[in-house]
Design a protein around this motif. Structure first.
Motif, short mmCIF file in Angstrom:
data_model
loop_
_atom_site.label_atom_id
_atom_site.label_comp_id
_atom_site.label_asym_id
_atom_site.label_seq_id
_atom_site.Cartn_x
_atom_site.Cartn_y
_atom_site.Cartn_z
N GLY A 84 10.55 36.78 98.87
CA GLY A 84 9.53 37.68 99.38
C GLY A 84 9.35 37.59 100.89
O GLY A 84 8.77 38.48 101.51
N ALA A 85 9.86 36.52 101.52
CA ALA A 85 9.68 36.35 102.96
C ALA A 85 10.72 37.12 103.77
O ALA A 85 10.58 37.23 104.99
N PHE A 86 11.72 37.67 103.12
CA PHE A 86 12.79 38.35 103.86
C PHE A 86 12.43 39.81 104.11
O PHE A 86 11.58 40.39 103.42
N ASP A 87 13.09 40.40 105.11
CA ASP A 87 12.88 41.83 105.39
C ASP A 87 13.62 42.69 104.37
O ASP A 87 13.18 43.78 104.03
N LEU A 88 14.79 42.21 103.95
CA LEU A 88 15.63 42.99 103.05
C LEU A 88 16.18 42.09 101.95
O LEU A 88 16.50 40.92 102.20
N LEU A 89 16.27 42.65 100.76
CA LEU A 89 16.94 41.96 99.67
C LEU A 89 18.12 42.85 99.27
O LEU A 89 17.93 43.93 98.72
N GLY A 90 19.33 42.41 99.60
CA GLY A 90 20.54 43.19 99.26
C GLY A 90 21.11 42.65 97.96
O GLY A 90 21.32 41.45 97.84
N VAL A 91 21.34 43.53 97.00
CA VAL A 91 21.83 43.09 95.69
C VAL A 91 23.14 43.80 95.41
O VAL A 91 23.22 45.02 95.47
N SER A 92 24.17 43.02 95.11
CA SER A 92 25.49 43.59 94.91
C SER A 92 25.80 43.70 93.43
O SER A 92 25.90 42.69 92.73
N PHE A 93 25.94 44.93 92.95
CA PHE A 93 26.19 45.15 91.52
C PHE A 93 27.65 45.49 91.26
O PHE A 93 28.08 46.61 91.49
N ALA A 94 28.40 44.50 90.76
CA ALA A 94 29.76 44.80 90.35
C ALA A 94 29.72 45.47 88.99
O ALA A 94 30.58 46.27 88.66
N THR A 95 28.74 45.14 88.19
CA THR A 95 28.60 45.76 86.87
C THR A 95 27.15 46.08 86.59
O THR A 95 26.24 45.45 87.13
N GLU A 96 26.96 47.05 85.72
CA GLU A 96 25.62 47.50 85.37
C GLU A 96 24.87 46.45 84.55
O GLU A 96 23.64 46.51 84.44
N LEU A 97 25.61 45.52 83.96
CA LEU A 97 24.94 44.57 83.09
C LEU A 97 24.12 43.53 83.87
O LEU A 97 23.51 42.66 83.29
N GLY A 98 24.10 43.65 85.20
CA GLY A 98 23.27 42.75 86.01
C GLY A 98 21.86 43.31 86.24
O GLY A 98 21.06 42.65 86.90
N TYR A 99 21.55 44.49 85.71
CA TYR A 99 20.27 45.10 86.05
C TYR A 99 19.06 44.29 85.62
O TYR A 99 18.07 44.19 86.34
N THR A 100 19.12 43.71 84.42
CA THR A 100 17.94 42.94 84.00
C THR A 100 17.74 41.72 84.89
O THR A 100 16.60 41.31 85.13
N ASN A 101 18.83 41.16 85.39
CA ASN A 101 18.68 40.00 86.28
C ASN A 101 18.03 40.38 87.61
O ASN A 101 17.38 39.55 88.24
N LEU A 102 18.20 41.62 88.03
CA LEU A 102 17.49 42.08 89.22
C LEU A 102 15.99 42.00 88.97
O LEU A 102 15.22 41.52 89.82
#
Ligand code: SF4
Lengths: 267, 650
Positions: free
Chosen positions: B100-118
């Motif tokens: 929460g302290a960062f300005d940006l949170l970049g999330v790299s999705f190689a597969t859609e099955l990572g959505y719940t982990n986001l």
């Protein structure tokens, strides 16, 4: 994907001409490395530092690194040992510096000597541990240690991947006291450097010398024994550091396992 | 906040994955940076650490004086539970700072099955799950990676989706955020997002209104004032000027790829119609021979890895690959540095390459990917290889001492019938017979590996109906019987396939629209985590959530997956431009249905897929005219001044 590592069946690996014994520390966050993790880091570091390490023969040659009883995952150490087989003689001081630079910070090389005489395993039969017990008062620790030392045998159970094992902690325990082992370490309550939250400002220190047994008695087992004999349960996880390994003398002190090599080398 | 985390670590499995401090990790002074990025790979450390995309952006951002980047990975449920109990927020492994302290949170999705982990990461970080609920105090959540080419299912949860190659756009986003902060955050978060929306390659879902039609489809997607009608992907040109990662991260814990990787080219124009990666990364851009040689050398020196992978979508297709493999095999001959080459091309040249990189090694297994079982289905998917080619190629491989071949196939392809899949058995039988004849040995092996096909956006199959897992499972059961119908041959054939049901959920997430976000959120609230892992994936939880959330809206899991779309349907990602011309894609889909093949534009004329003109790019292929500079390993411990050379055998 074709994935083949070049093997050395065609040109057999050059022989080992020298062995160097290295003492290293596992510090800070890197105390959470398992032995396998440590070994992998060393294999990469010898390559990175271009140490002329000898390799086993066959299609997937691996570097010749021999390990002596590793500190458990989660324990720090100031006294881990590995012996490295080399295909060319090197100056151990150069090797120590190059290896240290190639390892991640927290795996720190402390000493290296050319191996002579008896094997490392024959020079180590006990370890000295320093255990920080956040939230425990020294007086309570002292009472628990007295109770433990007054028994002849104290068996605790440990769950291992291969099943439950019973371990006699008392039989392996050579010495145990409150406070650091050094002469300046007074048995007083100290604040841990990184302040465990919720554990209060108190933090007792225990020093224990434990004889090598099979299975090895770990700091956790000693704490388990203190729970059994005196109901001592630290409110936050304890932090153990192996301070030394070596041969026990009659006073319960440990002789430096690299000491005799160093004398031979320099003499 | 490491002090808060540390007492929890002795109680979780593999705590080393949470401590950071890897070789080549970076930790910059927090105050020194005007813009701070947390980069997340939304899977476990063992999968996420080797990810090239995160490694590249981590270096690119940390090279800037005014920015810093720290990494984070998904935490396993054991640590998640403890973090909730002890109120420890989601953290980065480098500085152990709260996300929460960062300005940006970049999330790299190689597969859609990572959505719940986001969602787990956002929730543990105290960042509101829904983008609309976030304030100036919260990081801007940026999704990237291949799955970001249809971010609609996670549109409610992300602020921005960055389309295409990330090297340049991360710097530009950094500039936008830096300026906005320096100006005193004018207009708050809304203005920042509006500025980003005006930026090339940045899609801000909240600036688009989706209207649905009575039949359940999309009636229109309307940009709000200031947002472009469509967003075009970014493309990095001249890979030689982007030699990242320069110093690959060396994991402390064990990971899925224990090697350094050098990307030898990006993009692929072979035109396999099922392959989203090939379609969305056009055109082909090669790194030069010299550039590759330098990167391999730097990676080995910086990491100490004993293997270097020469990565791309089809590595044998590099125009200088013969020189690359020979040069590197020469350079590392006699050392214990090995090479690997992901290539599944079905031809003799591929065997030559494999022979070269395995010079002194054991010839264990070679992989080929015919992808389709029958000649007919291979024309549908545009994988131009005949069964005779395959048999000739494997005979050659066995004759040259290789003991095993692995064959990759897909099941559930458009127009597929049982017969198309059953032909795989005959092919495998012929492989064993040919292998025995060519090698004179009885113990040759063939493994057939089969994946369930999932239609993906921005491919000609984006209109296709996905096969139901029951159909796929039934076909594979028949295939197994057919393989074993000849016991003498069948016992040398192994078959590997996974449960087909996760593919259906992947299909929902891949081609879903914004309504699918509710399904993701419900699954997550009911405990869904790590959906890419069979031991954590729950098909029943997904189907129940899809029923509960979608059916009241008049759509369903089947509507999104097993239904064929027609030409006029508004697809959820139509306003996101991968460069491919929609009419060309449709024509290619029609060609697929009629079994018409399409050549590769690298060696035949341009077939006007649209990418080059619409993204202002060009094919960049060799010969580059460069040479592989011979390098030797010099220096090192205990080496005299005259003692050069790399040979361990000397
Ligand atoms: S526009 Fe032409 S040259 Fe460019 S990738 Fe498409 S087919 Fe190839």
């Amino acid at each position: 994907m074709a994935r083949v590592r070049p093997g050395e069946a065609a040109n057999p690996a050059p022989p080992t001409v020298q062995r160097v014994r290295v003492r290293f520390a596992k510090r800070g966050r890197l105390r959470f490395l398992s032995h396998r993790d440590v070994a992998r880091s060393f294999e990469r570091a010898v390559r990175r530092a271009a140490v002329p390490v000898a390799h086993s023969h066959g299609f997937s040659p691996h570097p010749r690194l021999s390990w002596i009883g590793a500190a458990p995952t989660g324990s720090a150490s100031e006294a881990e040992y590995v012996e490295i087989g080399l295909t060319r003689p090197v100056d151990p001081a150069d090797l120590a510096a190059a290896l240290d630079a190639a390892l991640p910070a927290g795996l720190d090389v402390l000493d290296a000597v050319v191996a002579e005489g008896k094997g490392l395993a024959d020079r180590i039969d006990a370890s000295r541990w320093r255990v920080e017990l956040p939230g425990v008062r020294s007086a309570d620790l002292a009472a628990a240690l007295d109770a433990l030392l007054a028994t002849d045998s104290l068996v605790v159970e440990r769950v291992t991947p291969s099943g439950r094992r019973n371990i006699d902690v008392r039989a392996a325990l050579v010495r145990a006291e409150v406070g650091g082992a050094g002469p300046g370490d007074a048995p007083v309550d100290t604040v841990p450097p990184d302040g465990h939250p919720g554990a209060g400002p108190t933090c007792a220190i225990m020093t224990a010398v434990v004889r090598q047994t099979t299975p090895a008695v770990r700091p956790d087992d000693v704490l388990g024994a203190l729970d059994v004999v005196a109901g001592l349960r630290p409110p936050a996880p304890a932090k153990a550091t192996r301070m030394a390994q070596g041969l026990l003398d009659h006073r319960g002190a440990l002789a430096d396992p690299l000491g005799s090599d160093r004398v031979t080398t320099r003499g | 906040m490491f002090a808060d985390l540390e007492p929890l670590l002795p109680r979780v499995s593999k705590p080393v994955q949470y401590v950071g401090g890897e070789l080549n990790a970076q930790l910059k002074d927090w105050e020194s940076a005007a813009v701070r990025w947390a980069l997340m790979y939304p899977d476990a450390y063992e999968v996420g650490l080797p990810n090239q995309g995160v490694m590249i952006l981590y270096e690119v951002l940390n090279e800037r004086a005014d920015a810093l980047a720290e990494r984070c990975y998904a935490v396993w449920p054991d640590l998640e539970a403890l973090m909730r109990e002890h109120a420890v927020p989601a953290f980065t492994v480098d500085g152990h700072r709260p996300l929460g302290a960062f300005d940006l949170l970049g999330v790299s999705f190689a597969t859609e099955l990572g959505y719940t982990n986001l969602l787990t990461a956002l929730d543990l970080a105290g960042i509101p799950l829904h983008a609309v609920d976030r304030t100036d105090e919260h990081p801007v959540v940026v999704a990237g990676g291949h799955a970001a080419f249809n971010p609609e299912p996670i549109a409610d949860f992300v602020d921005v989706a960055a389309l295409g190659d990330g090297e340049e756009v991360v710097g530009e986003i950094t500039d936008v955020v830096r300026d906005w902060k320096a100006q005193g955050r004018p207009g708050g978060r809304a203005e920042l997002l509006a500025r980003l929306a005006a930026h090339d390659g940045c899609y801000v879902p909240s600036m688009y209104e989706v209207e649905y039609a009575p039949d359940g489809g999309i009636a229109a997607v309307r940009p709000r004032e200031g947002a472009p009608v469509s967003v075009t992907k970014r493309t990095t040109s001249d890979l030689d000027s982007w030699p990242y990662p320069k110093a690959p991260l060396v994991p402390l814990a064990e990971t899925v790829h224990e090697r350094a990787s050098v990307e030898i080219f990006r993009g692929c124009t072979r035109g396999c119609r099922f392959c989203q990666a090939g379609m969305i990364t056009r055109p082909v851009r090669e790194r030069s021979l010299r550039g590759i040689g330098e990167m391999v050398d730097a990676a080995v020196r910086a990491s100490g890895f004993d293997e270097v992978g020469l990565l791309s979508l089809s590595s044998a297709d590099h125009s200088e690959i013969a020189e690359i493999t020979k040069g590197l095999a020469d350079r590392y001959e006699g050392t214990n540095t090995g090479l690997s080459l992901p290539s599944t091309r079905v031809d003799a040249f591929n065997i030559d390459l494999a022979n070269e990189i395995s010079r002194n090694g054991r010839r264990s297994g070679l992989t080929f990917a015919p992808e389709g079982g029958s000649e007919r289905i291979r024309r549908v998917i545009n994988k131009m290889v005949s069964e005779d080619d395959l048999i000739r190629t494997v005979s050659e491989a066995f004759a040259q001492g290789w003991k095993q071949v692995k064959l990759y196939f897909m099941c559930g392809l458009p127009t597929e019938e049982d017969e198309d899949v059953l032909e795989i058995a005959g092919m495998a039988h012929r492989v064993i017979q040919a292998g025995r004849a060519a090698s004179g040995r009885n113990d040759v092996r063939c493994t057939i590996s089969i994946g369930g096909f999932v239609p993906k956006p921005h491919t000609p199959f984006q209109w296709a109906a996905q096969a139901h897992p029951d159909v796929v499972d039934e076909r594979l059961r028949k295939l197994r019987d057919a393989v074993n119908s000849n016991r003498k041959l069948g016992r040398n054939i192994g078959m590997r396939y996974h449960d087909g049901r996760p593919s259906l959920i992947e299909g929902l997430l891949a081609r879903g629209d914004r309504r699918v976000g509710r399904v993701i959120e419900r699954v997550w609230r009911e405990g869904g985590r790590f959906d890419g892992w069979s031991e954590h994936f729950s098909y029943d939880r997904w189907t129940a959530a899809a029923r509960a959330e979608l059916e009241p809206l008049g759509v369903s899991l089947e509507w999104f997956t097993t239904r064929e779309r027609d030409r006029d349907e508004v697809l959820p990602w139509d306003h996101l431009d991968s460069g491919l011309d929609r009419d060309w894609l449709w024509d290619d889909w029609q060609d697929a249905l009629s079994g018409t093949e399409q050549d590769d534009c690298r060696w035949t004329p341009c077939f006007d897929c649209g990418v080059c003109p619409s993204t202002g790019t060009d094919i960049e292929v060799g010969p580059s005219g460069t040479t592989l500079i011979p390098l030797t390993v010099v220096g090192g411990v205990g080496r005299g001044p005259t003692d050069g050379g790399a040979s361990a055998g000397g």
